[in-house]
Write a protein that holds these residues in place. Structure first.
Motif, PDB file in Angstrom:
ATOM      1  N   UNK A 180       0.857  -1.179   0.000  1.00  0.00           N
ATOM      2  CA  UNK A 180       0.000   0.000   0.000  1.00  0.00           C
ATOM      3  C   UNK A 180       0.895   1.231   0.000  1.00  0.00           C
ATOM      4  N   UNK A 181       0.674   2.101  -0.982  1.00  0.00           N
ATOM      5  CA  UNK A 181       1.419   3.359  -1.102  1.00  0.00           C
ATOM      6  C   UNK A 181       0.473   4.491  -0.727  1.00  0.00           C
ATOM      7  N   UNK A 182       0.629   5.019   0.462  1.00  0.00           N
ATOM      8  CA  UNK A 182      -0.317   5.998   0.976  1.00  0.00           C
ATOM      9  C   UNK A 182      -0.113   7.379   0.348  1.00  0.00           C
ATOM     10  N   UNK A 183      -1.227   8.099   0.175  1.00  0.00           N
ATOM     11  CA  UNK A 183      -1.165   9.509  -0.149  1.00  0.00           C
ATOM     12  C   UNK A 183      -0.738  10.301   1.072  1.00  0.00           C
ATOM     13  N   UNK A 184      -0.501  11.587   0.872  1.00  0.00           N
ATOM     14  CA  UNK A 184       0.057  12.399   1.948  1.00  0.00           C
ATOM     15  C   UNK A 184      -0.940  12.925   2.956  1.00  0.00           C
ATOM     16  N   UNK A 185      -2.239  12.941   2.616  1.00  0.00           N
ATOM     17  CA  UNK A 185      -3.237  13.578   3.482  1.00  0.00           C
ATOM     18  C   UNK A 185      -4.534  12.779   3.405  1.00  0.00           C
ATOM     19  N   UNK A 186      -4.743  11.890   4.372  1.00  0.00           N
ATOM     20  CA  UNK A 186      -5.924  11.025   4.341  1.00  0.00           C
ATOM     21  C   UNK A 186      -7.221  11.811   4.448  1.00  0.00           C
ATOM     22  N   UNK A 187      -7.253  12.817   5.310  1.00  0.00           N
ATOM     23  CA  UNK A 187      -8.485  13.585   5.486  1.00  0.00           C
ATOM     24  C   UNK A 187      -8.897  14.227   4.167  1.00  0.00           C
ATOM     25  N   UNK A 188      -7.943  14.826   3.483  1.00  0.00           N
ATOM     26  CA  UNK A 188      -8.258  15.443   2.188  1.00  0.00           C
ATOM     27  C   UNK A 188      -8.669  14.378   1.164  1.00  0.00           C
ATOM     28  N   UNK A 189      -7.961  13.250   1.160  1.00  0.00           N
ATOM     29  CA  UNK A 189      -8.249  12.188   0.190  1.00  0.00           C
ATOM     30  C   UNK A 189      -9.697  11.710   0.318  1.00  0.00           C
ATOM     31  N   UNK A 190     -10.144  11.402   1.533  1.00  0.00           N
ATOM     32  CA  UNK A 190     -11.507  10.900   1.696  1.00  0.00           C
ATOM     33  C   UNK A 190     -12.543  11.992   1.483  1.00  0.00           C
ATOM     34  N   UNK A 191     -12.203  13.236   1.839  1.00  0.00           N
ATOM     35  CA  UNK A 191     -13.120  14.339   1.578  1.00  0.00           C
ATOM     36  C   UNK A 191     -13.362  14.485   0.083  1.00  0.00           C
ATOM     37  N   UNK A 192     -12.298  14.409  -0.699  1.00  0.00           N
ATOM     38  CA  UNK A 192     -12.441  14.523  -2.159  1.00  0.00           C
ATOM     39  C   UNK A 192     -13.260  13.368  -2.721  1.00  0.00           C
TER      40      UNK A 192
ATOM     41  N   UNK B 282     -11.985  12.338  -7.924  1.00  0.00           N
ATOM     42  CA  UNK B 282     -10.785  11.547  -7.728  1.00  0.00           C
ATOM     43  C   UNK B 282      -9.860  12.284  -6.768  1.00  0.00           C
ATOM     44  N   UNK B 283      -9.165  11.535  -5.919  1.00  0.00           N
ATOM     45  CA  UNK B 283      -8.242  12.162  -4.978  1.00  0.00           C
ATOM     46  C   UNK B 283      -7.060  12.772  -5.717  1.00  0.00           C
ATOM     47  N   UNK B 284      -6.629  13.940  -5.264  1.00  0.00           N
ATOM     48  CA  UNK B 284      -5.473  14.596  -5.881  1.00  0.00           C
ATOM     49  C   UNK B 284      -4.189  13.815  -5.615  1.00  0.00           C
ATOM     50  N   UNK B 285      -4.112  13.183  -4.447  1.00  0.00           N
ATOM     51  CA  UNK B 285      -2.936  12.386  -4.072  1.00  0.00           C
ATOM     52  C   UNK B 285      -3.451  11.064  -3.503  1.00  0.00           C
ATOM     53  N   UNK B 286      -3.785  10.106  -4.367  1.00  0.00           N
ATOM     54  CA  UNK B 286      -4.489   8.909  -3.902  1.00  0.00           C
ATOM     55  C   UNK B 286      -3.562   7.888  -3.255  1.00  0.00           C
ATOM     56  N   UNK B 287      -4.161   7.059  -2.415  1.00  0.00           N
ATOM     57  CA  UNK B 287      -3.505   5.856  -1.930  1.00  0.00           C
ATOM     58  C   UNK B 287      -3.611   4.784  -3.013  1.00  0.00           C
ATOM     59  N   UNK B 288      -2.509   4.101  -3.267  1.00  0.00           N
ATOM     60  CA  UNK B 288      -2.452   3.084  -4.323  1.00  0.00           C
ATOM     61  C   UNK B 288      -2.168   1.730  -3.678  1.00  0.00           C
ATOM     62  N   UNK B 289      -2.984   0.752  -4.037  1.00  0.00           N
ATOM     63  CA  UNK B 289      -2.765  -0.629  -3.582  1.00  0.00           C
ATOM     64  C   UNK B 289      -2.256  -1.445  -4.756  1.00  0.00           C
ATOM     65  N   UNK B 290      -1.224  -2.265  -4.517  1.00  0.00           N
ATOM     66  CA  UNK B 290      -0.792  -3.161  -5.576  1.00  0.00           C
ATOM     67  C   UNK B 290      -0.577  -4.564  -5.048  1.00  0.00           C
ATOM     68  N   UNK B 291      -0.892  -5.530  -5.914  1.00  0.00           N
ATOM     69  CA  UNK B 291      -0.743  -6.942  -5.592  1.00  0.00           C
ATOM     70  C   UNK B 291       0.121  -7.589  -6.665  1.00  0.00           C
ATOM     71  N   UNK B 292       1.171  -8.268  -6.219  1.00  0.00           N
ATOM     72  CA  UNK B 292       2.079  -8.987  -7.100  1.00  0.00           C
ATOM     73  C   UNK B 292       1.999 -10.469  -6.752  1.00  0.00           C
ATOM     74  N   UNK B 293       1.004 -11.193  -7.281  1.00  0.00           N
ATOM     75  CA  UNK B 293       0.806 -12.577  -6.849  1.00  0.00           C
ATOM     76  C   UNK B 293       1.953 -13.508  -7.190  1.00  0.00           C
ATOM     77  N   UNK B 294       2.723 -13.190  -8.230  1.00  0.00           N
ATOM     78  CA  UNK B 294       3.827 -14.079  -8.593  1.00  0.00           C
ATOM     79  C   UNK B 294       4.967 -14.027  -7.581  1.00  0.00           C
ATOM     80  N   UNK B 295       4.933 -13.070  -6.635  1.00  0.00           N
ATOM     81  CA  UNK B 295       5.911 -13.072  -5.549  1.00  0.00           C
ATOM     82  C   UNK B 295       5.763 -14.318  -4.686  1.00  0.00           C
TER      83      UNK B 295
END
Length: 485
Positions: free
Chosen positions: A312-324, A330-343
């Motif tokens: 999970x790569x978090x954005x810088x401001x959760x309060x702003x992210x959820x408010x948007x 769309x959030x200006x600085x979103x949290x990004x989730x990534x899954x690499x199953x081949x790991x």
């Protein structure tokens, strides 16, 4: 019991579970699925040897899943589960990192790297989350939710302390602030509200039972992906004799004899119906606020970069992210989730290639038809913006990926809406407020013999809970059929 005719509308995990269990009891079950494949939101994409889930990417409560397959006499079909260690890597906008493990002390040690006092915070947070699980989570999952009276009776069996604790629950963010001083770990706790498409600033602290479940029961990968689990469940349902009709969009209506179910103009009579679709419209609650949607990219990466299985790569401001997000942006600085199953699972990608699932939260489409049409058209531009944000964040945290990624698929709120999700919302009902989870649409429908299954009804989203909704729906349908004979 007399053999009765049962219709299941929708071939997601909940519908498949209900269909198989009802057929096992001797009833004639027909499952209608509008798409070309089973699985609902839990589908997979295969591309030149690469396999990526397009919906859920992890499994918790493995014994609930194993128990479902055992009830279907299909344990032999179940793909192996691989418990993940570590469970998830978290990276923050200031460069700090945190890793969650099943072992509490390893998690506490990682938290202490952010600030030494956070080690105590990890222990106290998980201790309180375990108490919330015992007081509210276990009784919530024990039986179908039919109202607060029955639920509170189950809570009361845990003692007066459980009742008092339940009545005092704050928001999930408030619980995070109580135990953690750094915004990093407050963001970590807040992330679990998004498992229900909610904001940690509005959702109940009851959602802390999710990190408790992950620590207590583990985070698991299904060999071959969740798509392999769906395939096995489909085989189990066929084994029980369920008639599966793919590519058939069925409607249902009640008449004096029971129900008429099937495509327009050729509906057939059935004694009861299980609907594996979001129940908001049927309950006439579709005008209320919706849980978040999501935007997914499916990527092929050249080589085998050292990416964790879950990050999970978090954005810088959760309060702003959820408010948007809850203002429909769309959030200006979103949290990004990534899954690499081949790991973890080499079968998910051929040698020299890697498949990565990447997702950001997105607002649902408006409920007003004309506004939804405009929003759907706007998603062509929104998708380009979201792609740019996701690639920027991936390059920031994993510069070795630059120039090595190729998009092989994507999924927008418009795609989810076309699958029947209201407004493209992944979970439908928005469980904000202290009693939000208890206002979720119920399994029992508004007319006798009508039941719902899936992530939009009790007990909620996630593969095991959707399976549980199918089990509950089957139990309630069986009880109804007994009364009818």
């Amino acid at each position: 019991m007399k053999r009765m005719r049962v219709a299941v509308v929708g071939g997601g995990i909940g519908g498949l579970t209900a269909a198989g269990l009802l057929a096992k009891e001797g009833h004639a079950v027909t499952l209608f699925e509008g798409g070309a494949t089973l699985g609902g939101k839990a589908r997979a994409l295969s591309c030149e040897g690469l396999t990526l889930d397009t919906g859920p990417t992890l499994l918790t409560l493995p014994e609930l899943v194993r128990g479902t397959f055992a009830a279907l006499d299909a344990v032999d079909l179940l793909p192996p589960f691989i418990e993940l260690e570590p469970q998830c890597a978290y990276r923050f906008s200031d460069g700090c990192r945190f890793t969650a493990h099943k072992d509490l002390e390893r998690t506490a040690w990682s938290a202490g790297e952010l600030r030494p006092s956070e080690r105590r915070g990890v222990r106290s947070f998980y201790d309180e989350a375990a108490r919330i699980w015992r007081a509210a989570g276990e009784p919530y999952l024990e039986a179908p939710f039919e109202g607060l009276a029955g639920f509170m009776a189950r809570v009361a069996r845990r003692g007066v302390g459980a009742v008092v604790a339940g009545m005092k629950l704050p928001t999930l963010h408030d619980l995070a602030v109580k135990h953690f001083k750094t915004h990093h770990l407050q963001q970590f706790v807040g992330r679990f509200a998004t498992y229900a498409g909610a904001s940690p600033f509005e959702a109940s602290a009851a959602f802390s039972l999710i990190p408790h479940i992950e620590r207590a029961y583990g985070v698991h990968h299904v060999r071959g992906g969740i798509g392999a689990l769906v395939e096995a469940l489909g085989q189990a349902v066929h084994r029980q004799g369920v008639t599966v009709r793919l590519g058939v969009r069925a409607t249902f209506s009640r008449d004096a004899e029971g129900y008429r179910v099937g495509p327009l103009g050729s509906a057939e009579p059935f004694d009861t119906v299980v609907v594996n679709a979001d129940p908001l419209r049927s309950a006439r609650r579709e005008s209320g606020p919706l849980a978040l949607s999501g935007f997914v990219l499916l990527l092929e990466v050249e080589g085998r970069p050292a990416l964790p299985h879950h990050t999970v790569l978090f954005g810088g401001d959760s309060a702003r992210e959820f408010s948007e997000l809850f203002r429909g942006q769309l959030a200006a600085d979103p949290t990004v989730y990534l899954c690499n199953p081949s790991a973890t699972d080499a079968t998910m990608a051929p040698p020299g290639r890697t498949g990565v699932f990447v997702m950001v939260n997105a607002p649902p489409l408006p409920q007003d038809f004309e506004a939804a049409e405009r929003a759907a058209r706007a998603w062509e531009l929104n998708a380009e913006r979201a792609k740019g944000q996701m690639f920027d964040k991936l390059h920031q945290h994993f510069p070795e990926l630059r120039g090595r990624m190729r998009i092989v698929g994507q999924r927008t709120p418009v795609d989810l809406a076309e699958q029947g999700a209201p407004g493209g919302s992944i979970y439908g009902f928005l469980p904000h407020g202290r009693f939000g989870p208890f206002r979720r649409p119920r399994i029992r429908g508004g007319t006798p013999g009508l039941f719902f299954a899936g992530g939009g009804t009790h007990p909620g989203g996630g593969v095991p809970l959707v399976m549980l909704s199918g089990r509950f729906a089957a139990e309630m349908a069986l009880a109804h059929l007994r009364r009818e004979t």
